[in-house]
Design an enzyme around this catalytic site. Sequence first.
Site, PDB file in Angstrom:
ATOM      1  N   SER A 147       0.832  -1.199   0.000  1.00 60.32           N
ATOM      2  CA  SER A 147       0.000   0.000   0.000  1.00 60.32           C
ATOM      3  C   SER A 147       0.871   1.256   0.000  1.00 60.32           C
ATOM      4  CB  SER A 147      -0.939  -0.045   1.210  1.00 60.32           C
ATOM      5  OG  SER A 147      -1.995   0.883   1.073  1.00 60.32           O
ATOM      6  N   ARG A 216     -11.883   6.503   9.104  1.00 69.29           N
ATOM      7  CA  ARG A 216     -11.386   5.140   9.215  1.00 69.29           C
ATOM      8  C   ARG A 216     -12.424   4.116   8.746  1.00 69.29           C
ATOM      9  NH1 ARG A 216      -6.773   2.204   9.066  1.00 69.29           N
ATOM     10  NH2 ARG A 216      -6.710   0.534  10.582  1.00 69.29           N
ATOM     11  N   ASP A 310      -8.254  -6.883  -4.669  1.00 70.68           N
ATOM     12  CA  ASP A 310      -7.950  -5.517  -4.232  1.00 70.68           C
ATOM     13  C   ASP A 310      -8.707  -4.521  -5.101  1.00 70.68           C
ATOM     14  OD1 ASP A 310      -6.878  -3.086  -3.426  1.00 70.68           O
ATOM     15  OD2 ASP A 310      -4.841  -3.861  -3.255  1.00 70.68           O
ATOM     16  N   HIS A 343      -7.636  -5.522  -0.328  1.00 69.78           N
ATOM     17  CA  HIS A 343      -6.369  -4.800  -0.199  1.00 69.78           C
ATOM     18  C   HIS A 343      -5.548  -5.254   1.012  1.00 69.78           C
ATOM     19  CE1 HIS A 343      -3.549  -1.556  -0.635  1.00 69.78           C
ATOM     20  NE2 HIS A 343      -3.850  -1.040   0.537  1.00 69.78           N
ATOM     21  N   ASP A 344      -6.201  -5.469   2.138  1.00 72.24           N
ATOM     22  CA  ASP A 344      -5.487  -5.833   3.373  1.00 72.24           C
ATOM     23  C   ASP A 344      -4.823  -7.202   3.335  1.00 72.24           C
ATOM     24  OD1 ASP A 344      -5.586  -3.529   4.777  1.00 72.24           O
ATOM     25  OD2 ASP A 344      -7.060  -4.185   6.258  1.00 72.24           O
TER      26      ASP A 344
END
Lengths: 366, 366
Positions: A147, A216, A310, A343-344
């Site tokens: 990232s 967040r 992602d 993505h994570d």
Amino acid sequence: MAVQINEGIRRLFQLPELILQSGNRLSEAVLAYETFGTLNTAKDNAILVCHALTGDSHASGSEDGPGWWDGLMGSGKALDTDRYFVICANVLGGCYGSTGPATLDPETGKPYAMNFPTVTIRDMVQAQYHLVKSFGIAKLRSVLGGSMGGMQAFEWGVTYPDMLETLIPIASCGRFSTMGIAYNNVMRQAILNDPDWNDGEYYGKTFPEKGLNLARRIGMITYRSFSLYEERFGRSMVPTADPYAMDSEYQVERYLSYQGEKLVSRFDANSYLFLMKAMDLHDISIGRGDYGETLAQIQAKTLMIGIDSDFLFPASELKQDADFLQRMGKPAVYRELNSIHGHDAFLIEFEQMNEWIKQFLEEGKV
Amino acid sequence: MAVQINEGIRRLFQLPELILQSGNRLSEAVLAYETFGTLNTAKDNAILVCHALTGDSHASGSEDGPGWWDGLMGSGKALDTDRYFVICANVLGGCYGSTGPATLDPETGKPYAMNFPTVTIRDMVQAQYHLVKSFGIAKLRSVLGGSMGGMQAFEWGVTYPDMLETLIPIASCGRFSTMGIAYNNVMRQAILNDPDWNDGEYYGKTFPEKGLNLARRIGMITYRSFSLYEERFGRSMVPTADPYAMDSEYQVERYLSYQGEKLVSRFDANSYLFLMKAMDLHDISIGRGDYGETLAQIQAKTLMIGIDSDFLFPASELKQDADFLQRMGKPAVYRELNSIHGHDAFLIEFEQMNEWIKQFLEEGKV
């Protein structure tokens, strides 16, 4: 907000005065960093790990608590601390010990807040360069990160092409996408809309909790995948007397709200703003020609790792960059993580990553 | 906020007292609706069109301004107003003439605000049923709509299975996804975080502009695709003296902000909250058995249209429902729009939709 830092193992590095990408100067800045493993006498076993948006220098764990990349770091793993000397520094503009908007401005004795100069990914990399040089290291075995950490890896490959043997950007890009800028816009606005943000002048006053919490939550949606949320939470509700009440909650909402609260307890809202701006401004080609020409300046052997689920950093973009480098005759390979995590996955799918990265570091290929 | 309504062509339908899905009652409610074309003497040429989240009854244009589905409606088009009698009503809970949170509560004489009862997609459909019946229509040729409009189509198919010949949900679902709920959570929070929202009691006071603007920006990101944003805006900046200033803007940000402002000028923030809740609660199977059993209650010939670039309502989910109906021996077909536009393609890609819908209405198949 109470930022918790493992003071025991973190060291501070005093930076020389930096001329930033914007042309502004930053004096008396420091980088907070940690090292893992031992630098050999030839000083040729060093690896630089770069962290993502809300990360810190604590990439690997010890008695001081787990690290965010423990799955890849330690004895026998890809980043084998029995063999390699791994450096990880909190980025410039961050809030885990490195100089950022919460730092006292030496000129005024008050926190910089929004008077902190805009820093870019390139500026973060310049600061890391000084840290690496301070060890007497002439060449890094690798620079890697996911990232925003991968953005730094890209910049390293272009800014200091002869200082790294290998380069491993994961779930990242050489220039931030329009969609990425769009998401940062709404996260930024969430903070700016909070009256407690107070133009950034909230230090010693009320922290803009609601704004950062919302930012967040938005981020957490983009870091995961449709399928993962479906599988993990489905349409389950938090038990309630009246599911039709306007404040009834689904489990996924409870989860997002919890993630928001967790970040509020550990991260500075102004740092969030500055780091998002750095991501927005990220484009390795700025001032260097077109994107392809710039990418071709990379000399390191490059392993690009995309994640099939992602949404924020599409795998296809990384693959395209790797394909381009190959066409230019460069030693670049592309691998794709198969993951439901979105993505994570770069913080989760260690089995596939360990295999590829270990082999790439040892043999220069996968 | 100034909701602009074409008062000239809109009619009001007085609803009987409704028993809502929540068990609550709603009295003295009205639906604002428009009709297009002429109801024949057999009363068998009627089609019901359902609108999406921020839509209204003005599906087709005239001297009173363009309609949101002009591409599909009018002489010679799929919804041929020379042949069909098309009805479109503003949903219950909306702010274009139908009873919603901005309506005066007959008991207090003040706007309902957050005292408005929670309405569901099923409640919207029940209200439409009364409107359709008032014309003496026994059976509709079709019920169709995109996004939240498609949710209503799904509910129609299950709630009044013998009242419609065909059913055409587009870019929609029979139950809202976890990801959809997650996005609604952050859009809701954006409004709730705005001090001007004031627990919904802002009528006659300051409208929660910032909150609704931010909610709309988030929505706009999800309605479009990665590729579309990339192609349309790329990394272009709004011209500025200093691109490194914290308030410098990319073109995509300017676009999102403009879209936010546009919605603020035409939509009620509390309606936005109530309609999002209706979407969250949408699940045709509630109180009816499992999802498959419920889907199988549909008797109408069904054409499901997915959009390949739709991130919010993945085409695969619609295809799955159509496949299931086929396995159950039901006359269901699936078609997929190829579009760069993402979810909003149902308001844009008229060429493909016209062909499929026209043929489906005429021949009951594609």
